[in-house]
Write a protein that holds these residues in place. Structure first.
Motif, mmCIF file in Angstrom:
data_model
loop_
_atom_site.group_PDB
_atom_site.id
_atom_site.type_symbol
_atom_site.label_atom_id
_atom_site.label_comp_id
_atom_site.label_asym_id
_atom_site.label_seq_id
_atom_site.Cartn_x
_atom_site.Cartn_y
_atom_site.Cartn_z
ATOM 1 N N GLU C 204 81.158 20.526 59.125
ATOM 2 C CA GLU C 204 80.309 20.397 60.314
ATOM 3 C C GLU C 204 80.872 19.323 61.220
ATOM 4 O OE1 GLU C 204 76.302 21.157 60.767
ATOM 5 O OE2 GLU C 204 75.906 21.397 58.627
ATOM 6 N N ASN C 205 80.794 19.608 62.525
ATOM 7 C CA ASN C 205 81.331 18.669 63.499
ATOM 8 C C ASN C 205 80.400 18.740 64.683
ATOM 9 O OD1 ASN C 205 82.568 17.741 65.837
ATOM 10 N ND2 ASN C 205 84.627 18.178 65.048
ATOM 11 N N HIS C 206 79.643 17.708 64.851
ATOM 12 C CA HIS C 206 78.606 17.782 65.887
ATOM 13 C C HIS C 206 79.032 17.203 67.213
ATOM 14 C CE1 HIS C 206 75.627 19.687 63.465
ATOM 15 N NE2 HIS C 206 75.845 18.828 62.485
ATOM 16 N N THR C 207 80.364 17.175 67.450
ATOM 17 C CA THR C 207 80.822 16.620 68.725
ATOM 18 C C THR C 207 80.126 17.280 69.911
ATOM 19 O OG1 THR C 207 82.945 16.574 67.595
ATOM 20 C CG2 THR C 207 82.902 15.872 69.906
ATOM 21 N N TYR C 208 80.137 18.607 69.939
ATOM 22 C CA TYR C 208 79.527 19.337 71.049
ATOM 23 C C TYR C 208 78.431 20.243 70.520
ATOM 24 C CZ TYR C 208 83.824 17.721 73.188
ATOM 25 O OH TYR C 208 84.835 16.921 73.636
ATOM 26 N N ARG C 209 77.256 20.094 71.065
ATOM 27 C CA ARG C 209 76.137 20.909 70.591
ATOM 28 C C ARG C 209 75.345 21.495 71.749
ATOM 29 N NH1 ARG C 209 76.501 22.909 65.937
ATOM 30 N NH2 ARG C 209 74.251 23.240 65.812
ATOM 31 N N LEU C 210 74.854 22.687 71.502
ATOM 32 C CA LEU C 210 73.918 23.295 72.446
ATOM 33 C C LEU C 210 72.508 23.067 71.939
ATOM 34 C CD1 LEU C 210 75.669 26.739 73.025
ATOM 35 C CD2 LEU C 210 75.565 24.812 74.617
ATOM 36 N N GLN C 211 71.631 22.725 72.855
ATOM 37 C CA GLN C 211 70.230 22.607 72.489
ATOM 38 C C GLN C 211 69.416 23.416 73.493
ATOM 39 O OE1 GLN C 211 68.810 18.507 72.133
ATOM 40 N NE2 GLN C 211 69.823 18.621 70.129
ATOM 41 N N PRO C 212 68.593 24.313 72.981
ATOM 42 C CA PRO C 212 67.826 25.154 73.906
ATOM 43 C C PRO C 212 67.062 24.317 74.921
ATOM 44 C CG PRO C 212 67.526 25.904 71.656
ATOM 45 C CD PRO C 212 68.281 24.624 71.572
ATOM 46 N N MET C 213 67.005 24.825 76.147
ATOM 47 C CA MET C 213 66.241 24.165 77.207
ATOM 48 C C MET C 213 65.364 25.245 77.861
ATOM 49 S SD MET C 213 69.353 22.099 79.107
ATOM 50 C CE MET C 213 68.322 21.408 80.414
ATOM 51 N N LYS C 214 64.711 24.842 78.946
ATOM 52 C CA LYS C 214 63.978 25.853 79.702
ATOM 53 C C LYS C 214 64.480 25.903 81.146
ATOM 54 C CE LYS C 214 59.711 26.113 77.044
ATOM 55 N NZ LYS C 214 60.144 27.262 76.251
ATOM 56 N N ALA C 215 65.667 25.396 81.326
ATOM 57 C CA ALA C 215 66.174 25.228 82.694
ATOM 58 C C ALA C 215 66.533 26.525 83.396
ATOM 59 C CB ALA C 215 67.385 24.291 82.680
ATOM 60 N N THR C 216 66.712 27.596 82.678
ATOM 61 C CA THR C 216 67.082 28.851 83.361
ATOM 62 C C THR C 216 65.927 29.836 83.408
ATOM 63 O OG1 THR C 216 67.866 29.992 81.366
ATOM 64 C CG2 THR C 216 69.450 28.576 82.507
ATOM 65 N N GLU C 217 64.779 29.351 83.043
ATOM 66 C CA GLU C 217 63.642 30.257 82.994
ATOM 67 C C GLU C 217 63.388 30.928 84.334
ATOM 68 O OE1 GLU C 217 60.314 29.405 79.738
ATOM 69 O OE2 GLU C 217 59.811 28.679 81.756
ATOM 70 N N GLY C 218 63.218 32.215 84.283
ATOM 71 C CA GLY C 218 62.945 32.967 85.510
ATOM 72 C C GLY C 218 64.173 33.219 86.346
ATOM 73 N N MET C 219 65.291 32.680 85.923
ATOM 74 C CA MET C 219 66.494 32.849 86.742
ATOM 75 C C MET C 219 67.248 34.113 86.345
ATOM 76 S SD MET C 219 67.790 28.921 87.008
ATOM 77 C CE MET C 219 68.874 29.034 88.403
ATOM 78 N N ILE C 220 68.180 34.455 87.216
ATOM 79 C CA ILE C 220 69.009 35.612 86.935
ATOM 80 C C ILE C 220 70.475 35.200 86.956
ATOM 81 C CG2 ILE C 220 67.345 37.228 87.911
ATOM 82 C CD1 ILE C 220 69.179 37.376 90.400
ATOM 83 N N LEU C 221 71.305 36.104 86.510
ATOM 84 C CA LEU C 221 72.737 35.847 86.425
ATOM 85 C C LEU C 221 73.417 37.015 87.132
ATOM 86 C CD1 LEU C 221 74.259 33.606 84.845
ATOM 87 C CD2 LEU C 221 74.329 35.144 82.885
ATOM 88 N N SER C 222 74.205 36.699 88.106
ATOM 89 C CA SER C 222 74.901 37.787 88.801
ATOM 90 C C SER C 222 76.163 37.255 89.460
ATOM 91 C CB SER C 222 73.991 38.403 89.875
ATOM 92 O OG SER C 222 74.719 39.323 90.669
ATOM 93 N N ASP C 223 77.077 38.145 89.714
ATOM 94 C CA ASP C 223 78.214 37.779 90.549
ATOM 95 C C ASP C 223 77.831 38.014 92.002
ATOM 96 O OD1 ASP C 223 78.682 40.742 89.443
ATOM 97 O OD2 ASP C 223 79.504 40.615 91.466
ATOM 98 N N GLY C 224 78.519 37.381 92.880
ATOM 99 C CA GLY C 224 78.188 37.463 94.301
ATOM 100 C C GLY C 224 78.368 38.854 94.882
ATOM 101 N N ASN C 225 79.362 39.582 94.417
ATOM 102 C CA ASN C 225 79.588 40.913 94.984
ATOM 103 C C ASN C 225 78.452 41.874 94.647
ATOM 104 O OD1 ASN C 225 81.952 40.148 96.200
ATOM 105 N ND2 ASN C 225 83.312 41.227 94.782
#
Ligand SMILES: Cc1ncc(C[n+]2csc(CCOP(=O)(O)OP(=O)(O)O)c2C)c(N)n1
Ligand SMILES: Cc1ncc(C[n+]2csc(CCOP(=O)(O)OP(=O)(O)O)c2C)c(N)n1
Ligand code: SF4
Ligand code: SF4
Ligand SMILES: [Mg+2]
Ligand SMILES: [Mg+2]
Lengths: 615, 348, 615, 348
Positions: C204-225
């Protein structure tokens, strides 16, 4: 028979001093009627009399049957710009007769064909109806020629009225008809008949008179396109590809005419040049890119729409560093615009042409002699910098006849730029200690050395492309490689400054403002300056002859707080280019710009500057 | 029938096969274009061509990249999409002793480039013009080109509803003097045709079906390998013999073959397969193309040739020295002439 | 099995705090290998975990076999700009393995395929060789799929190492495969195998970790085109003509995908739009000119070379007053340039496109949501002004995935501009007391009324041309008519100001300098400003969204003495446009411009501004 | 066979001939283009066409100016040199009930415009495409166009060394569905062909030799009046009968004629002259063109027609209402849909 419409106007001509060698005549005709020959004959005859003269053709975009105006300005002081009013009109076109009268100065003269049965609207002019049909019938010519030759009637009448020398007329006709006796004599006969009729029937009127001078001695008369073509021939042009477009066409057509004379081996019939009429302007510029890359001095001439079509290929030429020369003989745009009218509207378009970061070297010939000079010089600059060069001429300069000094043989050997042939590759390596690479900047001036197809040295070949490449012409998408290369291209523009023709600067003592202009407005600006000075406004004048700007331009801009930028377009394009180049002085520049299809008059420039000076 | 020394692998001009190679290809594995590059290499090597005497041209596309993958020792210009012909014309005037090889794609030639293609043919510029025809735009990831078969369906584009442009028919209609069709899956024929093409007096158009394995290689589509293998119909088997080898020419049974002598004295020998097709008959050419279309056959071979029609170089008189080696003295008129020129200008 | 190459580097990982939700990962692969699916899966899974994330694809201009990099930046504060160094790399490409290591921060992690037998050059990194081949063999898939699915191995290992949520991964896969169970399960299986292997074999190496957030709630993901295409659909796009070119293609391809969904009558199968793949860009823009003239909402998408080819036709559209919309998704130029890399290099080219006096309305979307918004708004502006509108997006914005708020339905009815149908002609005359003329400016805003083909009123037809014409669309070469018309066109640009989206301005108290930018550099500028502020340099920021500039832009320029103009090109093109528009303030603008194919980093902007501030 | 009231001169849609006129021509007196404009006027008048249902298109050239000289009551777009086809395509989608008449020149079509011309044909857009072919660039004062005959000499340009582009052959090669050649000096044929063309389902190409009296009218050159008069060979005499007049169709001796029914039910009746030429036979079309070329004949008539091939409008399903009359409600998806769209975007 009298020179007035008997029943409509007073016959009293205002008493005044004869105006000698300082007036303007406009011939109002329909196109396709052969009037061009007559008009040119008058122009040339006056020139032959030693009197400074200029001629401007305002013609429609069709072939036959629409109004055309040809204006000749006679000016003993050598002013050649367009004037807004005429002293004399020769009104041959019933369709425009009434409007044409509006452009005559009070007291002016109107010659017209007596089959125009319209009633003139102005009583302050002197009218000379001419019995054209009747006179022409008295000459022995075939009916087909009659229409053409009838235009000579007004030449004869005018000759008598203002005093055009008959020998000068003969010289003009002999030139025009390349010495062929038959047409010369036929036309002269018509002129004589008219002259004699005038002498016998018209009252002498010395309002406007020509008096021989010696002011044109040793000078020549040419249009800018012919001058440019000849200059290009002395520049060793080897490959021409073009597509017809007004007002560009007459440049390649002059090449078609003169190249065989000057560059074909008379014995073998071998030509060391090639001219291709391409299928369109994309093909024309494509051929130039190929030829320039192959090491030929390659050129084209075009106008707005054609130039726009060349955009993509010119971007490639810039980026792949291919020398070539484009003459853009400007007409009124955008779009098809006014194809037969003059403008200076392609400056910013050329400056920023195409996508990505490009800058195009521009040359601005200001007169017919510079057309010749830039005709050859453009190749030197293009090959030295390995870049396309766009020469911005215009319809007024390109298609009208201008007086000028004789063309001068190039004052320096050709500059073919940095080219390596078979043996040179070893020398290169010996000298620089580096393996040759097509895009390697060993001299620090941004300009690499190039090899040409046909070079048999196995190390000479390289791969040219419009995509990213390193110093050795290898494909690359590396960010640093891209940036290094594109910055080197920018450096070439710096280097270019020392190869560009500098501006022509004329100063006045205690000048309170500057004037900047390019190209064919020169005549009008020169005249305006003198007249502004008479009104107490002294100006320094810089005519820029190319971009990138040389140091003299920097200096002029820096040292003048108020600079009028005179140009023929709507948006003040030269001014915009100046602002970009001189942000610190951007507020110095004032716009004196308009576009309506006509060359600028001194009058308009004066009024504009006066009104801005008052503010 | 090559003149390569079997032991050393060195040909008559002293070069080995490696001297004709290019950089490693960056095209997809199995791309038809690579097969064609290889045949260009082989043809030039076997013909003892001096690579410096060849100039390569191309437009834009996967196909147009391929000049980087053969003849490293030749100059090359990878120009603009659809506009290679004009560029080639300009360059070949720089040195008329050079021979051009142009490589284009079906998009490059039949979509954006149709006008330039046809005007090039009209001018009969001496060069080989290869269309690596895959019915699709490879480099921009699989859109229809103008040679795509009607009814073809592609992933992002739907179904093509228009009839394809037939490169050979277009060439013929423009009075081309050398028109052939081949298939990247038939390397021997490709090679012989390239050899013949390079010896032709004017422009030689080679329409080579060259499958795009990534975007258009479904078995039942006309630009695929499988379709080609199954539906290729050769007009003839064909062997090219360069002029200098004419003595060694092989003997074939009388009546079995038909010879076409090219302008430089080299010979194309056509072995009949089925009917006796005469590639000098323009009407016949129109006919076989139409028939093949109706039958949905991949008809290959030399479809039309007119070995004698003058090229654009023959229409003028040029000096022998290449234009691009001319000196200032040769191209700038002498100073004496300026006086005369000024006299022409109505000098006063 | 250990996470280090046993014989080369110390095994001591420097002690440090785990970095949570603030690091960057780059996947180094070869293109055509199917890695895009894996990379997008990681991106989407992180997004699904509620953590702000962005992804940038740096890919070559070929189809298969060359190096490709996909960088994901995870940032809890929502910074999405490119960073110059990576914390983690997933090195799958032996060809670039050694160089790739150079871009890792000290202490960073390197995941790589264990069949890369190269010796790493750096000892300050932690290495994780992954037995890709071996693991993939343990999964039950067809050999054809094996290559594609092998990329899922690194997803699994990474998931274990940094803590990507398995459910989020499943959601990402389900989205990607449009819910098709088969591929979802196959890929998930591979990921699980790798995850389990990692859990069992790696320390195990905890140098970099993801922790769930709520920062993208309701958001979408798209490319500009895609966003632009959808926006255009809500703008009622009716006619699309295009020619494939990277990075423009995916915009019309999104239209091909979504138009049938949103604009085809499901029952009848009738479509009320048309999409034409043209034979080239000249044809594409020509079709738009025809369609726009015919009254359709017409659009295309292209990139540099295609745009250059459109020059002539766009000049006609400007002059003949034809509404249409061009999306220029910018890539690196000039010429073919770097077709798969981003830039903002077409600004001046578009501004001055073509011969004669033209000005083109430009829109600059700064993020994916604005791509949607300008997707519909561009039509309103084009039709209102009867002018072409060029929307300048870029590859970074157009082709990469961006987080954003959900698309918003247009907040106003369509503006179809001044169109007269059969009955309207009488109303027009009744209201204005004037006979309708196509180019008659009755409202004083420069914009005339137009009729459309199909109008059956016998007085509705008119003749459109690229040549001079009067208010009634009659051909004219009259100087005054020309000038009147061309000045009216200039007036439309003035009128345009009130229809343009204003800038987005962000201020800081006691700001000592301004920053101006357009488009996709927004993310980097935002980040740079905050960090500059930390260093004591406070800035006001204006992101311009279109030209002609609105009053807020004037105001900002006037009130800031020192303004950094940040952009991705060599010549500082936005700055040049600003100088032309604000000559009085021309010296305020400072150049912060470079182009190397990569999106700008905040780091570089900071350094540039700092070094200029020091001067 | 017209339905014009002989007394009033009013046709079935209530219009007089004057309603079909244009402005006075500014072309040269005697220009072939004027003759063609007159036949367009006559054809539309006699066919009872509503002028507002026609849209005129042109490129740049003397020929391209001519739409100003007919059908004043129709919309018209005089666009760019060589690029009219694309523009026409865009416009005709705006209202698919309209019919386009395009007028181009030989320079406009065969030089700069060859690519667009051929791609237009490939798309089979329903419109009449007239090439007013004079072998020369009139408007720019007499340079060679790509249809100029080989060997033609012009004042400023020297001699043309290249073979001409054959407009009809090009159209055929592009799978045109209606190809005809005519001669401005044969007004009756021109008129009947225009009538037939406007009733055709797809693009109808009319290559009309139209002498330029100012720059290319020497008696022995193929684009001159005299040459045309002397060398015209009609494939057939031809009469067009609109669908609505089918009852009144004239009776001809059996065997003398050949009928071609167009898609809308109208009929072209071909009176045999010499051989029995079938304009539905594409191979025959190639053949007669080639033969005429060799014999230096001006072959006129309906060279090829395929009345059934779907036009581009037939390849999709469109609503009846013209696109350009659609309301916001019809073209902006309802607000409910935005939610769904956002869901498509992997909304979190
Ligand atoms: C003016 C222009 N438009 C579009 C492109 C984008 N583009 C690059 S290659 C290509 C198509 C290539 O297709 P094809 O010629 O068939 O070659 P292939 O890749 O199939 O071999 C296109 C459209 C471009 N480079 N330039
Ligand atoms: C892009 C562009 N190039 C050149 C021109 C100049 N030009 C105008 S008309 C014309 C040729 C017209 O010839 P053709 O189509 O045969 O028509 P004609 O006048 O003979 O009827 C040319 C080259 C132009 N208007 N636009
Ligand atoms: S995408 Fe197609 S054409 Fe391009 S390299 Fe791959 S297989 Fe060849
Ligand atoms: S120049 Fe020729 S084509 Fe033009 S109008 Fe005159 S006769 Fe007709
Ligand atoms: Mg292809
Ligand atoms: Mg013509």
């Amino acid at each position: 028979m009298s020179q007035h419409q008997p029943d409509m106007i007073s016959t009293s001509t205002p008493e005044r001093q004869p105006v000698v060698n300082d007036f303007s005549i406009t011939f109002c005709t329909v196109n396709g009627s052969g009037s061009a020959t007559s008009n040119l004959t008058v122009l040339r005859a006056i020139f032959k009399m030693g009197i400074p003269v200029s001629g401007k053709n305002i013609f429609p975009s069709n072939i036959q049957g629409l109004p055309t105006w040809y204006s000749i300005r006679v000016n003993k002081d050598g002013f050649t710009a367009r004037v807004e009013k005429d002293d004399i009109i020769v009104a041959m076109n019933p369709a425009t007769f009434i409007q044409d009268l509006d452009y005559v100065v009070p007291g002016g003269m109107v010659l017209y064909s007596d089959d125009i049965k319209l009633t003139p609207t102005r009583s302050d002019l002197t009218y000379y109806p001419m019995p054209v049909k009747q006179l022409i019938r008295s000459i022995d010519i075939t009916p087909q020629l009659r229409d053409f030759v009838s235009n000579m009637i007004y030449v004869g009448v005018l000759a008598w009225l203002i005093g055009i020398d008959m020998e000068a007329i003969r010289a003009a006709l002999e030139y025009h008809f390349k010495g062929r006796a038959k047409p010369v004599e036929t036309n002269l006969a018509a002129i004589r008949v008219a002259y004699d009729w005038a002498a016998a029937n018209l009252q002498e009127n010395h309002t406007y008179r020509l008096q021989p001078m010696k002011a044109t001695e040793g000078m020549i008369l040419s249009d800018g396109n012919t001058a440019a073509a000849l200059g290009a021939i002395y520049g060793g042009v080897q490959f021409v590809a073009w597509y017809p477009i007004t007002p560009g066409s007459s440049l390649p057509e002059a090449l078609i005419e003169y190249l065989p004379e000057l560059r074909m081996n008379k014995e073998t019939g071998e030509q060391n040049y090639m001219i291709v009429q391409a299928e369109d302007e994309i093909a024309a510029i494509g051929m130039l890119v190929g030829a320039g890359w192959g090491g030929l001095r390659a050129m084209t001439a075009t106008a707005g729409p054609g130039l726009s079509l060349m955009t993509e290929y010119l971007g490639l030429a810039y980026f792949a560093e291919v020398p070539l020369v484009v003459w853009d003989v400007q007409r009124v745009g955008p779009s098809t615009g006014l194809p037969t009218r003059t403008a200076q509207g392609d400056l910013t378009g050329v400056y920023f042409m195409g996508h990505g970061d490009t800058n195009f070297i521009q040359l601005f010939p200001g007169n017919m002699n510079e057309c010749f000079e830039f005709g050859w010089k453009a190749f030197d600059i293009a090959e030295r910098l390995q870049m396309p060069v766009v020469v911005l001429s215009d319809l007024d300069l390109g298609m009208n006849q201008w007086m000028g000094q004789p063309f001068e043989y190039p004052d320096r050997p050709m500059d073919r730029g940095k080219v390596l042939w078979e043996g040179d590759l070893d020398l290169f390596e010996a000298k620089t200690g580096k393996k040759w690479g097509r895009y390697l900047d060993v001299d620090g001036d941004g300009i690499p050395y190039r090899t040409l197809p046909g070079n048999l040295n196995p190390r000479s070949a390289y791969f040219t492309r419009g995509t990213g490449h390193d110093e050795y012409a290898r494909y690359s998408e590396d960010p640093e490689v891209w940036e290094r290369n594109i910055l080197r291209l920018a450096k070439k523009i710096q280097t270019a400054k020392s190869y560009m023709p500098g501006p022509v600067i004329q100063r006045m003592e205690q000048a309170q403002a500057g004037i900047i202009a390019v190209g064919s407005t020169d005549a009008a600006v020169q005249e305006a300056r003198l007249k502004l000075a008479d009104r107490g406004i002294k100006t320094d004048y810089m005519r820029i002859r190319g971009w990138p700007f040389t140091q003299e331009v920097d200096e002029f801009v820096r040292t003048h707080e108020r600079i009028y930028v005179v140009e023929i377009n709507r948006d003040g394009q030269l001014r915009q280019i100046l602002m970009i180049n001189y942000p610190e002085q951007a507020s110095h520049f004032r716009k004196v710009a308009r576009v309506n299809g006509l060359p600028l008059s001194a009058r308009w420039i004066i009024d504009e500057i006066l009104s801005q000076e008052e503010k | 029938m090559t003149t390569v020394d079997a032991q050393t692998g060195i040909n008559k001009v002293g070069l080995s096969r490696a001297d004709y190679k290019g950089l490693p290809s960056t095209l997809c594995q199995g791309c038809g274009h690579n097969a064609i590059s290889n045949q260009i290499i082989a043809a030039m090597y076997e013909l003892d061509v001096i690579p410096e005497k060849i100039v390569k041209f191309s437009g834009i596309g996967c196909s147009s990249k391929s000049p980087a993958y053969f003849l490293n020792r030749s100059f090359s210009f990878n120009g603009l999409h659809g506009r290679m012909p004009s560029m080639a014309l300009g360059t070949l005037f720089a040195d008329m002793t050079l021979k051009g090889i142009g490589v284009s794609g079906d998009g490059d030639t039949a979509s954006i480039g149709l006008g330039q293609f046809k005007h090039l043919i009209r001018r009969n510029l001496p060069m080989v013009y290869i269309v690596e025809n895959n019915g699709v735009y490879g480099l921009t990831k699989g859109q229809f080109s103008a040679t795509a078969e009607k009814g073809l369906t592609l992933k992002h584009e739907g179904t093509n509803l228009f009839l394809p442009v037939d490169i050979c028919l277009e060439a013929l209609a423009s009075n081309a003097t050398f028109v052939a069709r081949s298939f990247a899956g038939d390397p021997k024929q490709v090679k012989e045709l390239i050899k013949a093409a390079i010896s032709h007096r004017g422009v030689a158009v080679l329409d080579i079906i060259s499958p795009c394995v990534t975007f258009n290689n479904k078995d039942d589509t006309i630009h695929s390998y499988v379709f080609g293998k199954e539906h290729e119909v050769r007009l003839h088997d064909l062997i090219f013999t360069p002029a200098r080898d004419m003595l060694t020419i092989e003997d074939f049974a009388e009546g079995d073959t038909r010879d076409v002598e090219l302008y430089d004295g080299s010979m194309i020998t056509l072995h009949k397969l089925g009917t006796d097709y005469d590639p000098r008959d323009r009407q016949a050419a129109f006919k076989v193309l139409e028939e093949a279309r109706v039958k949905r056959e991949l008809l290959t071979g030399l479809i039309y040739v007119n070995p004698d029609e003058p090229s654009i170089f023959d229409l003028y008189k040029f000096p022998e020295k290449p234009f691009n080696r001319m000196t200032e003295q040769e191209i700038r008129p002498p100073s004496e002439t300026i006086r005369m020129v000024n006299e022409w200008m109505f000098s006063a």
